[in-house]
Design a protein around this motif. Sequence first.
Motif, short mmCIF file in Angstrom:
data_model
loop_
_atom_site.label_atom_id
_atom_site.label_comp_id
_atom_site.label_asym_id
_atom_site.label_seq_id
_atom_site.Cartn_x
_atom_site.Cartn_y
_atom_site.Cartn_z
N SER A 97 -7.57 -2.01 -11.98
CA SER A 97 -7.74 -1.12 -13.13
C SER A 97 -6.98 -1.64 -14.34
CB SER A 97 -7.25 0.29 -12.79
OG SER A 97 -5.86 0.28 -12.56
N LYS A 110 -0.87 1.00 -9.00
CA LYS A 110 -2.10 0.34 -9.42
C LYS A 110 -3.26 0.71 -8.51
CE LYS A 110 -1.59 -2.33 -13.06
NZ LYS A 110 -2.49 -2.20 -14.23
N ASN A 111 -4.40 1.01 -9.15
CA ASN A 111 -5.65 1.22 -8.41
C ASN A 111 -6.33 -0.13 -8.30
OD1 ASN A 111 -8.41 1.72 -7.75
ND2 ASN A 111 -8.19 3.83 -8.45
N GLN A 124 0.84 -1.20 0.00
CA GLN A 124 0.00 0.00 0.00
C GLN A 124 0.87 1.25 0.00
OE1 GLN A 124 -3.30 -0.28 2.68
NE2 GLN A 124 -3.76 1.91 2.57
N ASN A 157 0.37 8.57 -11.23
CA ASN A 157 -0.92 8.17 -11.75
C ASN A 157 -1.02 6.66 -11.92
OD1 ASN A 157 -1.89 10.97 -12.23
ND2 ASN A 157 -0.25 11.00 -13.77
N ASP A 158 -2.24 6.18 -11.89
CA ASP A 158 -2.51 4.76 -12.10
C ASP A 158 -1.87 4.31 -13.42
OD1 ASP A 158 -3.54 2.24 -11.96
OD2 ASP A 158 -5.59 2.80 -12.51
N GLY A 167 -10.13 0.43 -5.55
CA GLY A 167 -10.27 1.83 -5.16
C GLY A 167 -9.15 2.37 -4.31
N MET A 168 -8.13 1.54 -4.01
CA MET A 168 -6.97 1.98 -3.23
C MET A 168 -5.72 1.93 -4.11
SD MET A 168 -7.60 0.29 0.54
CE MET A 168 -6.23 1.21 1.20
N ILE A 169 -4.73 2.77 -3.79
CA ILE A 169 -3.50 2.85 -4.59
C ILE A 169 -2.40 2.00 -3.97
CG2 ILE A 169 -1.75 4.36 -5.56
CD1 ILE A 169 -4.55 4.71 -6.74
N TYR A 170 -1.84 1.13 -4.78
CA TYR A 170 -0.77 0.23 -4.35
C TYR A 170 0.43 0.35 -5.28
CZ TYR A 170 -4.25 -2.31 -1.52
OH TYR A 170 -5.22 -2.66 -0.60
#
Length: 312
Positions: free
Chosen positions: A180, A133-134, A39, A58-59, A137-140
């Motif tokens: 995503s 990566k999204n 995370q 960005n994703d 809904g969370m960014i990792y």
Amino acid sequence: MKIENSTEGDVMIKGQSIRGIARLIAEAKGANHVMFVAQLTAIPVARQKEIGINFLKNDGDSILASAIGKVSSFNVSGKEIKRKDLPLIKKLIPQYRTWKDWHGKEHDGIQHRTMDVYPIEFISPPSEKLSLKNIDGMIYVASRQMDLLSNPEPIAHLANLFLEYFGEFEVFDISKHKISGVSTRQLQWEVLPKGKYPWSKASSIVTPFLTKLSQSEKGVIEHRMREISKYEPDFLATGRGGYSGYFVYGFTSRNLYFLESIHLNNATYVFGSDWEKLSSLSKEEIINGEYEHSRVIHDKKWVAKIRQLLRA
């Protein structure tokens, strides 16, 4: 290695390293198609900057992260094995030195010293990249997707890479998460503002990367960079993350882009307008692939070959 179950039922791995992936497969409970994730908000900002993932905004953004230890150094640069079981071979070693002629006038330049050395076997770097990566809904920060039942060696390497960078990571069962589908974008290079880059200007950009080199090594690298800068490139890009210490000097009107680095044993690569795509490939991929490029070895003829390319 310590294995825990996260609140979502995925596997959390903690520790310094793993030796194999048998227990990892067992703990994954039948989840073969997985990805390793950490995370983003749990990674200290200082560590993000240290390894270069602070450039990921960005994703889909992706980067070859910097080397900070044994595993990541192998991931970025590969490994050299000195073959002491084989006979010694002759090798030219470049050295930068100054000397005085008979009239007391001081000169400086590159001299090559022949030395007897053991042959080197080179193991290519895995060059595993980290992506933003999204997921749900969370960014990792995530690895590529992989099959746990495939070749275990690269999987173990990726696991140890995450442990070296972050101390822990989760193994996500891809089938249980909404990931995503944004295409990957490489962020290995920072293109500097347009304009001429003679050595008087380029030196201030290159010099900070030379601080850990010996005086002789620094002189050799500066000599190479200075020779290319002599022709006033109008484009300069600097490498990020695992490409830190790499520079691309461009002559846009002639569609020539020279990839040079602070590493003594690396050759100079000359690309066309697709330099960014090609410069992100491994040396093995460039040399053995069907890509249009020139490879100029740093030997006694290097200066003459560079001048010939730039004067043509």
